[in-house]
Write a protein that holds these residues in place. Structure first.
Motif, short mmCIF file in Angstrom:
data_model
loop_
_atom_site.label_atom_id
_atom_site.label_comp_id
_atom_site.label_asym_id
_atom_site.label_seq_id
_atom_site.Cartn_x
_atom_site.Cartn_y
_atom_site.Cartn_z
N LEU A 1 70.07 37.74 8.16
CA LEU A 1 69.82 37.15 9.47
C LEU A 1 70.36 38.02 10.60
CD1 LEU A 1 70.63 33.41 8.69
CD2 LEU A 1 68.38 34.40 9.14
N ALA A 2 71.50 38.69 10.37
CA ALA A 2 72.11 39.47 11.44
C ALA A 2 71.53 40.88 11.57
CB ALA A 2 73.62 39.56 11.22
N GLU A 3 71.11 41.48 10.45
CA GLU A 3 70.75 42.89 10.46
C GLU A 3 69.26 43.17 10.24
OE1 GLU A 3 72.96 45.09 11.34
OE2 GLU A 3 74.59 43.62 11.39
N TYR A 4 68.57 42.31 9.53
CA TYR A 4 67.21 42.63 9.13
C TYR A 4 66.15 41.66 9.65
CZ TYR A 4 69.27 45.93 5.82
OH TYR A 4 69.96 46.97 5.25
N ALA A 5 66.53 40.41 9.88
CA ALA A 5 65.55 39.40 10.26
C ALA A 5 64.99 39.66 11.65
CB ALA A 5 66.18 38.00 10.20
N LYS A 6 63.67 39.58 11.77
CA LYS A 6 63.01 39.71 13.06
C LYS A 6 62.90 38.34 13.72
CE LYS A 6 60.27 43.70 11.55
NZ LYS A 6 58.92 44.25 11.36
N LYS A 7 62.79 38.34 15.02
CA LYS A 7 62.67 37.08 15.74
C LYS A 7 61.23 36.57 15.65
CE LYS A 7 66.41 37.89 19.04
NZ LYS A 7 66.80 37.97 20.47
N ASN A 8 61.03 35.66 14.72
CA ASN A 8 59.71 35.05 14.55
C ASN A 8 59.90 33.61 14.07
OD1 ASN A 8 60.31 35.28 11.75
ND2 ASN A 8 59.34 37.30 11.68
N ARG A 9 58.80 32.98 13.72
CA ARG A 9 58.87 31.57 13.33
C ARG A 9 59.60 31.37 12.00
NH1 ARG A 9 52.79 29.20 14.78
NH2 ARG A 9 52.92 29.54 17.05
N VAL A 10 59.50 32.36 11.13
CA VAL A 10 60.16 32.23 9.83
C VAL A 10 61.68 32.21 9.98
CG1 VAL A 10 60.50 33.30 7.57
CG2 VAL A 10 58.24 33.32 8.63
N THR A 11 62.21 33.18 10.71
CA THR A 11 63.67 33.23 10.91
C THR A 11 64.14 32.04 11.74
OG1 THR A 11 63.35 34.68 12.82
CG2 THR A 11 63.77 35.72 10.70
N GLU A 12 63.31 31.60 12.67
CA GLU A 12 63.69 30.41 13.45
C GLU A 12 63.76 29.18 12.55
OE1 GLU A 12 65.01 28.56 16.82
OE2 GLU A 12 64.60 30.70 16.52
N ALA A 13 62.81 29.09 11.61
CA ALA A 13 62.83 27.97 10.66
C ALA A 13 64.05 28.05 9.76
CB ALA A 13 61.55 27.98 9.82
N ILE A 14 64.44 29.26 9.36
CA ILE A 14 65.63 29.43 8.53
C ILE A 14 66.87 28.95 9.27
CG2 ILE A 14 67.14 31.12 7.42
CD1 ILE A 14 64.66 32.79 6.82
N ARG A 15 66.99 29.33 10.53
CA ARG A 15 68.16 28.93 11.31
C ARG A 15 68.19 27.42 11.55
NH1 ARG A 15 67.37 34.19 13.56
NH2 ARG A 15 69.30 35.42 13.34
N ILE A 16 67.02 26.83 11.78
CA ILE A 16 66.97 25.37 11.95
C ILE A 16 67.38 24.67 10.65
CG2 ILE A 16 65.42 23.42 12.33
CD1 ILE A 16 63.86 25.17 14.28
N THR A 17 66.92 25.23 9.52
CA THR A 17 67.29 24.66 8.22
C THR A 17 68.79 24.72 8.01
OG1 THR A 17 65.16 25.37 7.30
CG2 THR A 17 66.92 24.84 5.73
N ILE A 18 69.40 25.84 8.38
CA ILE A 18 70.85 25.98 8.24
C ILE A 18 71.58 24.97 9.12
CG2 ILE A 18 72.80 27.52 8.71
CD1 ILE A 18 71.00 29.85 7.91
N GLU A 19 71.07 24.76 10.34
CA GLU A 19 71.70 23.78 11.23
C GLU A 19 71.59 22.37 10.66
OE1 GLU A 19 73.40 24.16 13.90
OE2 GLU A 19 73.14 26.33 14.20
N VAL A 20 70.43 22.04 10.09
CA VAL A 20 70.24 20.70 9.52
C VAL A 20 71.17 20.51 8.31
CG1 VAL A 20 68.60 19.18 8.35
CG2 VAL A 20 67.88 20.48 10.36
#
Length: 295
Positions: free
Chosen positions: A87-106
């Protein structure tokens, strides 16, 4: 009313609120420690619990808590480290990474009792692992993963981009730069997060009631065969932890000295959590001084 007076009043209110919070914390900790510490002895820390007789201890429960914590970190840390690096070094800002971060928050906001019920239905019942240490460790992994992942990601994001550029300019690959430059620089924050999450896992009870169980079988600490039924290293045996033990003896009411055992166990639990929190600050500062060669 002029601006200076408003500023003084606002500052006084802030100090008052902070003081109230500190007083509440001191009162809570003081009450638990003053009530429980007189009952804490070496025999209390090492002897097994007694269900119907007075004079029992918390030796098995204390070992179960540390063993379960070790297994939980052993499972969750590599996964969290990999997810945090991605997430910090390789993930691009798109819907997939946004969904991953939302999942982590939930996941991080789920009540622990919900995680426990999930672990009960999936690992205890469906996978037929029963009430066991491994069921509890996996359930606590789901509980610990989002918090540890976010901590590692934030620690890596706190490293200056100049260090990444310096590594790349020296001819290092991106992976080498991450593993040899960025991760060591973020190590103080990562270690602090691990220790703080360990304190939270150590004091968890609700998730373990449904997964690790509420019984502590007699253990033979001379038997280190992990496949033996009475071995303390057996991951398929039920394991009542310290926090679950406190809840259990106060709920059942069958122990003659339940209040004394509960007070002593609570004091031990509070001391352990305080050690984890204070140790996190010390370890983070120590590693930072070692890495930066500062005094």
């Amino acid at each position: 009313m002029n601006a200076k007076r408003v500023d003084k009043i606002a500052t006084a209110v802030i100090y008052l609120l902070v003081g109230i919070v500190i007083l509440i914390l001191v009162a809570l900790l003081g009450f638990i420690l003053i009530t429980g510490l007189p009952h804490v002895t070496w025999s209390f820390l090492t002897s097994p619990a007694l269900a119907f007789n007075a004079g029992g201890g918390i030796g098995d429960q204390l070992f179960n808590s540390f063993y379960l914590l070790f297994l939980t970190l052993l499972i969750s840390f590599p996964i969290s480290l990999g997810a945090g690096i991605y997430l910090a070094e390789y993930a691009k800002k798109n819907r997939v990474t946004e969904a991953i971060r939302i999942t982590i928050e939930v996941l991080s906001s789920l009540p622990s009792v919900v995680v426990g019920l999930f672990g009960f239905l999936l690992f205890v019942v469906q996978f037929k692992l029963g009430f066991s240490i491994i069921s509890g460790a996996i359930a606590l992994t789901f509980f610990n993963l989002p918090l540890l992942t976010r901590n590692i990601e934030n620690s890596l994001n706190g490293v200056s981009n100049l260090q990444r550029e310096a590594g790349l300019s020296l001819g290092l690959s991106r992976w080498k730069t991450v593993t040899k430059v960025v991760v060591p620089a973020a190590l103080p924050g990562i270690i602090t997060g691990i220790i703080l999450s360990a304190g939270r896992v150590f004091g968890e009870a609700a998730a373990l009631i449904f997964t690790a169980g509420q019984s502590a079988p007699v253990l033979n600490y001379a038997n280190w065969n992990p496949f033996s039924g009475d071995s303390p290293l057996n991951i398929f045996r039920p394991a009542e932890t310290l926090a679950v033990h406190i809840w259990k003896i106060n709920t059942e009411g069958i122990m003659p000295d339940a209040s004394q055992v509960s007070a002593g166990a609570s004091a031990v639990l509070i001391i352990a959590v305080l050690v984890f929190n204070l140790g996190a600050r010390w370890a983070g500062n120590y590693v930072y001084r070692r890495i930066t060669a500062s005094k």
